[in-house]
Each structure stands twice: as C-alpha cells, then as structure tokens.
Design a protein around this motif. Structure first.
Motif, PDB file in Angstrom:
ATOM      1  N   ASP A 247      67.829  38.567  21.788  1.00 52.67           N
ATOM      2  CA  ASP A 247      68.554  39.190  20.683  1.00 52.67           C
ATOM      3  C   ASP A 247      69.182  40.483  21.198  1.00 52.67           C
ATOM      4  O   ASP A 247      68.480  41.475  21.441  1.00 52.67           O
ATOM      5  CB  ASP A 247      67.597  39.480  19.523  1.00 52.67           C
ATOM      6  CG  ASP A 247      68.302  40.135  18.337  1.00 52.67           C
ATOM      7  OD1 ASP A 247      69.553  40.221  18.350  1.00 52.67           O
ATOM      8  OD2 ASP A 247      67.603  40.556  17.389  1.00 52.67           O
ATOM      9  N   ASP A 248      70.503  40.487  21.357  1.00 47.20           N
ATOM     10  CA  ASP A 248      71.193  41.666  21.874  1.00 47.20           C
ATOM     11  C   ASP A 248      71.182  42.820  20.881  1.00 47.20           C
ATOM     12  O   ASP A 248      71.512  43.961  21.253  1.00 47.20           O
ATOM     13  CB  ASP A 248      72.638  41.325  22.234  1.00 47.20           C
ATOM     14  CG  ASP A 248      72.721  40.381  23.419  1.00 47.20           C
ATOM     15  OD1 ASP A 248      71.757  40.357  24.211  1.00 47.20           O
ATOM     16  OD2 ASP A 248      73.743  39.675  23.556  1.00 47.20           O
ATOM     17  N   HIS A 249      70.818  42.537  19.629  1.00 44.18           N
ATOM     18  CA  HIS A 249      70.817  43.582  18.605  1.00 44.18           C
ATOM     19  C   HIS A 249      69.416  44.081  18.280  1.00 44.18           C
ATOM     20  O   HIS A 249      69.231  44.847  17.333  1.00 44.18           O
ATOM     21  CB  HIS A 249      71.476  43.056  17.331  1.00 44.18           C
ATOM     22  CG  HIS A 249      72.894  42.597  17.527  1.00 44.18           C
ATOM     23  ND1 HIS A 249      73.942  43.461  17.743  1.00 44.18           N
ATOM     24  CD2 HIS A 249      73.429  41.347  17.589  1.00 44.18           C
ATOM     25  CE1 HIS A 249      75.064  42.780  17.894  1.00 44.18           C
ATOM     26  NE2 HIS A 249      74.781  41.490  17.815  1.00 44.18           N
ATOM     27  N   PHE A 250      68.441  43.650  19.057  1.00 41.94           N
ATOM     28  CA  PHE A 250      67.069  44.121  18.823  1.00 41.94           C
ATOM     29  C   PHE A 250      67.002  45.628  19.006  1.00 41.94           C
ATOM     30  O   PHE A 250      67.629  46.198  19.900  1.00 41.94           O
ATOM     31  CB  PHE A 250      66.110  43.435  19.796  1.00 41.94           C
ATOM     32  CG  PHE A 250      64.706  43.968  19.721  1.00 41.94           C
ATOM     33  CD1 PHE A 250      63.798  43.438  18.821  1.00 41.94           C
ATOM     34  CD2 PHE A 250      64.301  45.007  20.550  1.00 41.94           C
ATOM     35  CE1 PHE A 250      62.506  43.927  18.765  1.00 41.94           C
ATOM     36  CE2 PHE A 250      63.014  45.502  20.491  1.00 41.94           C
ATOM     37  CZ  PHE A 250      62.109  44.960  19.596  1.00 41.94           C
ATOM     38  N   SER A 251      66.234  46.299  18.131  1.00 43.65           N
ATOM     39  CA  SER A 251      66.039  47.744  18.253  1.00 43.65           C
ATOM     40  C   SER A 251      64.623  48.086  17.816  1.00 43.65           C
ATOM     41  O   SER A 251      64.044  47.414  16.961  1.00 43.65           O
ATOM     42  CB  SER A 251      67.053  48.512  17.403  1.00 43.65           C
ATOM     43  OG  SER A 251      66.884  48.213  16.037  1.00 43.65           O
ATOM     44  N   PHE A 252      64.058  49.123  18.420  1.00 42.46           N
ATOM     45  CA  PHE A 252      62.723  49.561  18.051  1.00 42.46           C
ATOM     46  C   PHE A 252      62.759  50.235  16.677  1.00 42.46           C
ATOM     47  O   PHE A 252      63.699  50.949  16.341  1.00 42.46           O
ATOM     48  CB  PHE A 252      62.164  50.545  19.090  1.00 42.46           C
ATOM     49  CG  PHE A 252      61.937  49.910  20.421  1.00 42.46           C
ATOM     50  CD1 PHE A 252      60.987  48.927  20.596  1.00 42.46           C
ATOM     51  CD2 PHE A 252      62.663  50.320  21.516  1.00 42.46           C
ATOM     52  CE1 PHE A 252      60.775  48.347  21.830  1.00 42.46           C
ATOM     53  CE2 PHE A 252      62.467  49.752  22.756  1.00 42.46           C
ATOM     54  CZ  PHE A 252      61.523  48.757  22.923  1.00 42.46           C
ATOM     55  N   GLU A 253      61.732  50.009  15.905  1.00 42.25           N
ATOM     56  CA  GLU A 253      61.627  50.656  14.604  1.00 42.25           C
ATOM     57  C   GLU A 253      61.080  52.061  14.784  1.00 42.25           C
ATOM     58  O   GLU A 253      59.985  52.254  15.305  1.00 42.25           O
ATOM     59  CB  GLU A 253      60.699  49.853  13.687  1.00 42.25           C
ATOM     60  CG  GLU A 253      61.240  48.483  13.310  1.00 42.25           C
ATOM     61  CD  GLU A 253      60.325  47.741  12.353  1.00 42.25           C
ATOM     62  OE1 GLU A 253      60.604  46.590  12.046  1.00 42.25           O
ATOM     63  OE2 GLU A 253      59.326  48.371  11.920  1.00 42.25           O
ATOM     64  N   SER A 254      61.852  53.024  14.351  1.00 42.78           N
ATOM     65  CA  SER A 254      61.379  54.414  14.397  1.00 42.78           C
ATOM     66  C   SER A 254      60.441  54.675  13.225  1.00 42.78           C
ATOM     67  O   SER A 254      60.498  54.011  12.213  1.00 42.78           O
ATOM     68  CB  SER A 254      62.557  55.381  14.337  1.00 42.78           C
ATOM     69  OG  SER A 254      63.430  55.154  15.436  1.00 42.78           O
ATOM     70  N   LYS A 255      59.579  55.627  13.388  1.00 42.90           N
ATOM     71  CA  LYS A 255      58.612  55.955  12.348  1.00 42.90           C
ATOM     72  C   LYS A 255      59.348  56.450  11.096  1.00 42.90           C
ATOM     73  O   LYS A 255      60.117  57.381  11.127  1.00 42.90           O
ATOM     74  CB  LYS A 255      57.661  57.034  12.836  1.00 42.90           C
ATOM     75  CG  LYS A 255      56.518  57.332  11.863  1.00 42.90           C
ATOM     76  CD  LYS A 255      55.561  58.336  12.461  1.00 42.90           C
ATOM     77  CE  LYS A 255      54.427  58.620  11.488  1.00 42.90           C
ATOM     78  NZ  LYS A 255      53.471  59.602  12.025  1.00 42.90           N
ATOM     79  N   GLY A 256      59.091  55.769   9.994  1.00 45.16           N
ATOM     80  CA  GLY A 256      59.704  56.142   8.729  1.00 45.16           C
ATOM     81  C   GLY A 256      61.106  55.650   8.545  1.00 45.16           C
ATOM     82  O   GLY A 256      61.752  55.940   7.545  1.00 45.16           O
ATOM     83  N   VAL A 257      61.627  54.868   9.489  1.00 47.70           N
ATOM     84  CA  VAL A 257      62.996  54.343   9.393  1.00 47.70           C
ATOM     85  C   VAL A 257      62.926  52.834   9.448  1.00 47.70           C
ATOM     86  O   VAL A 257      62.356  52.253  10.368  1.00 47.70           O
ATOM     87  CB  VAL A 257      63.889  54.877  10.522  1.00 47.70           C
ATOM     88  CG1 VAL A 257      65.283  54.295  10.405  1.00 47.70           C
ATOM     89  CG2 VAL A 257      63.920  56.400  10.477  1.00 47.70           C
ATOM     90  N   ASP A 258      63.520  52.152   8.505  1.00 45.74           N
ATOM     91  CA  ASP A 258      63.515  50.701   8.470  1.00 45.74           C
ATOM     92  C   ASP A 258      64.413  50.161   9.553  1.00 45.74           C
ATOM     93  O   ASP A 258      65.413  50.768   9.938  1.00 45.74           O
ATOM     94  CB  ASP A 258      63.987  50.177   7.108  1.00 45.74           C
ATOM     95  CG  ASP A 258      63.013  50.570   6.002  1.00 45.74           C
ATOM     96  OD1 ASP A 258      61.817  50.760   6.337  1.00 45.74           O
ATOM     97  OD2 ASP A 258      63.451  50.677   4.848  1.00 45.74           O
ATOM     98  N   LYS A 259      64.079  49.000  10.047  1.00 46.66           N
ATOM     99  CA  LYS A 259      64.892  48.329  11.058  1.00 46.66           C
ATOM    100  C   LYS A 259      66.197  47.889  10.445  1.00 46.66           C
ATOM    101  O   LYS A 259      66.237  47.325   9.355  1.00 46.66           O
ATOM    102  CB  LYS A 259      64.120  47.123  11.616  1.00 46.66           C
ATOM    103  CG  LYS A 259      64.869  46.392  12.719  1.00 46.66           C
ATOM    104  CD  LYS A 259      64.020  45.247  13.239  1.00 46.66           C
ATOM    105  CE  LYS A 259      64.769  44.490  14.315  1.00 46.66           C
ATOM    106  NZ  LYS A 259      63.997  43.356  14.827  1.00 46.66           N
TER     107      LYS A 259
END
Length: 260
Positions: A247-259
């Motif tokens: 998935d080229d659009h995968f991103s880590f979820e930051s604390k308190g921020v929705d993916k």
C-alpha cells in the motif's frame, strides 16, 4: 527479623528486561557486545554513521580519503558533461553532428533549419577540439590542486581515452618518517543483536548481522540523514511497511490523530 524477610523477598524478585535501541553508538567491545545479545537489540538504518564511528574507524576513514585518487573520476565527469551538452544541443542524431546543424541553420537542407536552430538557444558550437582544450585545462588544474593535497599517484594524459601512470609511488598513508601507516583495528561495536535495514535498490530489506559488520564508516550521501528520526528511521520503516502491506498510501497513526 523484618529486615531479613525483606532481603529474602528482594532476592527472589526476577526482572526480565529487554532494550531496543535505534542508531546505537559503537560503545562495547566484541565480547561484551556478544554477551548482551539476549537482552539488547540494536536497529541500524542503512548507512547510519554513528554505530560505525569510533576512534579507529575515524582514523581509517581519514586514511582512505587521503589515499583516494579522485582526479580520474573528476576528469571523467567533466568530459561526460561536455559530451552530453554537445549531444543535446548540437547533434541531430546524424553522423554529421554539429556540421549538419550548421548547414540546416543556414537555410540548407529540407527547410528544417529553423526548427533545429530554435531548438538550441546557445550561440556557440562545441566540437572535439573544444572538448580537448577544456579537458587540458581541467587536467592541469587538478594536477595543481593535487600538489597541495594528498594525491596518491601522478599521471598524465596521453590522449582522450588513454591515461598513463608516471609512477606507482603512494604519497599518502605515510608518516613523517616515510613509514607506511597501517589501518587501526576497530575494538568498539554497537551492542547486542544487530538488525540492519538497508535500501536494496527497489525497496527496503533487513537482516540480522554481527556487530563486527559495522567495523568501518560507510561513505554515503545519506550517512547523516539515516541517523535522524524523520529522514532516517521513520522513513525507512514507513517504506518497509508500505512494501509489506503493498500500500503506497500507508501511514503511521500519530497519537491522537486518526489515520487518513
């Protein structure tokens, strides 16, 4: 009696601890690093220079840089740039090269001169003699610079494609007495089990490696960036997870921020 009971209870306490470090410096000897493998894991990103840096590796790096003869590669780069410029602006793909363009620009040929002339905004031509003249200046300039630095060998240009060594004497890697300076043996390495993540040309790969794998500084453009979090470890792990999930659009979820 109370103190004895407390001491007995403390002796029975068992603590299991494991440490994971990112970009750990070279700080343990080889035997000590092996002894910490059960409870320490060192994660190292590609060309990160900190796990490789110690007194011995810095000395060896200076010796390598001092003994590296860069002049041939510098001349090659300049010549390639000149020929690329010549090919891009003054060649129409025919054997006539710049002569064909000059003829077309003067109105000869099949009327395509205007398009060829407008294709190049340069008002001068580059022929083989010009390239050889420039390369002569470059060669003499590098020879002058080399005399004030630690050039390893002296050479001269025989023609455009042939280089001849004048002598094989190594001028670098010698001390004031003229004795050869030997490289130092590294004695410090990153601790524990080492996991190396590296760019393999198409993505990110990883493997377990011995701590002695990091016994020299890897000269690379990213050697400093790879030690940082944002440009180094986070980027490498992000690319690794994108390959894993396809998935080229995968991103880590930051604390308190929705993916997203």
């Amino acid at each position: 009696t109370s103190n004895k009971n407390n001491n007995n209870n403390n002796n029975n306490i068992q603590i299991s601890a494991h440490a994971i470090g990112f970009g750990c410096p070279a700080l343990l000897s080889h035997p000590l690093s092996l002894a910490t493998k059960p409870y320490i894991t060192s994660v190292i990103a590609d060309a990160d220079f900190i796990p490789r840096m110690s007194g011995a590796t810095l000395v060896n790096l200076l010796l390598d840089v001092k003994g590296f003869d860069y002049r041939r590669l510098a001349e090659r780069d300049v010549e390639q740039a000149l020929r690329e410029l010549q090919c891009r602006y003054f060649s129409d793909g025919s054997s006539g090269g710049s002569t064909a363009i000059a003829t077309a620009a003067s109105g000869g040929g099949d009327g395509g001169g205007a398009s060829l002339k407008s294709k190049s905004k340069l008002t001068f031509n580059i022929d083989e003699d010009d390239i050889q003249t420039v390369m002569g200046y470059v060669h003499r300039g590098l020879e002058k610079v080399a005399k004030t630095t630690s050039a390893t060998t002296s050479y001269s240009s025989v023609d455009n494609s042939t280089k001849k060594l004048q002598n094989d004497e190594i001028l670098g890697d010698k001390n004031e007495d003229g004795q050869e300076v030997e490289k130092m043996q590294p004695v410090l390495f990153p601790p524990g089990q080492c996991v190396h993540f590296y760019r393999d040309g198409s993505g990110i790969s990883g493997s377990y490696v011995p701590c002695t794998f990091f016994n020299e500084i890897d000269i690379a453009r990213t050697m400093i960036e790879d030690h940082l979090i944002s440009s180094g470890y986070r980027k490498i792990f992000l690319n690794l997870m994108r390959d894993f999930h396809k998935d080229d659009h995968f991103s880590f979820e930051s604390k308190g921020v929705d993916k997203q």
